[in-house]
Design an enzyme around this catalytic site. Sequence first.
Site, short mmCIF file in Angstrom:
data_model
loop_
_atom_site.label_atom_id
_atom_site.label_comp_id
_atom_site.label_asym_id
_atom_site.label_seq_id
_atom_site.Cartn_x
_atom_site.Cartn_y
_atom_site.Cartn_z
N CYS A 1 -13.10 1.00 -15.20
CA CYS A 1 -13.47 2.38 -14.90
C CYS A 1 -12.25 3.29 -15.00
O CYS A 1 -11.93 4.02 -14.06
CB CYS A 1 -14.13 2.47 -13.53
SG CYS A 1 -15.12 3.96 -13.29
N CYS B 1 -17.76 0.81 -20.10
CA CYS B 1 -19.02 0.66 -19.37
C CYS B 1 -19.80 -0.56 -19.84
O CYS B 1 -20.60 -1.12 -19.08
CB CYS B 1 -19.86 1.92 -19.51
SG CYS B 1 -19.01 3.42 -18.95
N CYS C 1 -19.10 -3.30 -17.52
CA CYS C 1 -19.08 -2.98 -16.08
C CYS C 1 -20.31 -3.52 -15.37
O CYS C 1 -21.44 -3.30 -15.80
CB CYS C 1 -18.99 -1.48 -15.89
SG CYS C 1 -18.94 -0.99 -14.15
N GLU D 1 0.82 -1.21 0.00
CA GLU D 1 0.00 0.00 0.00
C GLU D 1 0.86 1.26 0.00
O GLU D 1 0.54 2.24 -0.67
CB GLU D 1 -0.94 0.01 1.20
CG GLU D 1 -2.10 -0.98 1.08
CD GLU D 1 -3.00 -0.69 -0.11
OE1 GLU D 1 -3.15 0.49 -0.47
OE2 GLU D 1 -3.55 -1.65 -0.69
N CYS E 1 -25.27 3.22 -12.67
CA CYS E 1 -24.19 4.21 -12.60
C CYS E 1 -24.70 5.53 -13.18
O CYS E 1 -25.03 5.62 -14.36
CB CYS E 1 -22.96 3.74 -13.38
SG CYS E 1 -21.65 4.98 -13.50
#
Length: 390
Positions: free
Chosen positions: A197, A204, A207, A42, A213
């Site tokens: 995305c 899309c 997705c 991270e 959305c």
Amino acid sequence: MSLPMPDADSFARRLLAWFDVHGRHDLPWQHPRTAYRVWLSEVMLQQTQVAAVIPYFERFLGRFPDLRSLAAAPGEEVMRYWAGLGYYARARNLHAAARAVVERHGGEFPSDYAAVLALPGIGRSTAGAILAQAHGQRHAILDGNVKRVLARWAGIAGWPGETAVAEQLWACSERLLPATRLADYTQALMDLGASLCSARKPRCGDCPLAADCRAHLEGRTAELPGAKPKAKKKARPQREAWLIVASDAQGRWLLEQRPGAGIWGGLWCPPVVDLAEDWAAALYQRHGLRLAAVQTDTPIDHAFSHYDLRLHPLRGRLAEPAAAEALRESVPHAWHQPAELSAGVVALPAPIARYAERQAAPTDLLGQTALASVRRPRRRAAPKTPSPAS
DNA sequence: AATACGGGGGC
DNA sequence: GCCCCAGTATT
């Protein structure tokens, strides 16, 4: 908030089903998914893309396989394994945090959110990501990818750098958290933002969230999330400096350790002296050394986020053997062969490492280095080298 | 609230 | 060239 939030449970369910088929399950920090490994990943991934991180992650983990080995290592060595990744404060914080974990928590990475958040280099998003992925705890994250996914899906307008917009996004991220599978859910959200995305051309059609959305339904994917307001055409400042490459009789270079804060903090580098200054006087004042047979090299151009730097290499031999007592100790320094530098013996800024590699490597007939790994620096047209005479 | 911090990659 | 990228600390 006039519109009701579509079913959060459905959001997570669809996202997880997509993740099971299309998500990334083979990232090095997923096997095993320990707190130490997730933490390291991270931090490396802050402002840095996955593909760039993976080789650093493997190398770093090979040298520092667990938190205690990291805490026990000298800071110098930690920096060496970070050199080239950028944002060096991350490495200093990582090291300080490892030592704090040994002191405060007996060497065991804490599983308490407040304790994790209290560690240097770990903010709200990173703390949540670590605990969700390592222990399945229910915490929200909000990194660049998640901001994009949520701003589009929930139709949150405005630039996420604004506090009010960020708070809406955080609230949305928390509201959507599922009750189970938090580790996979967290990874799934990031994967979706990193793949379908995307910022430019979201796919899309593939997705799982497209059905509700708002950006997709309203044809606003290009506008969300909102862009940073245009800064007033402030041309990036250009700075120029001498890079003093002083060699001793064995061909070793003089290096200084740069101050901890600021550009290239803690890294090693030949002395850098502003072009407006008298480099010879500066070198004598800092190290008690003088140079003979000085010659210049093609300038090294480097772009920072807030200014452009052009370094003019000035190569020269020591005018006389460096008497130990003449070397001033006010600035930490060391001597190294250019070949050692390109081999990663000390932590160098990326452009300096490339320069050292060019100096150490044999060149072919075109005058280019024969090593395929060397990338030539971006260069402005016809750089001019000022006269080194002072 | 605004700014500093690096380097790589896409186009 | 320009913009973006799995943010945090400092002021």
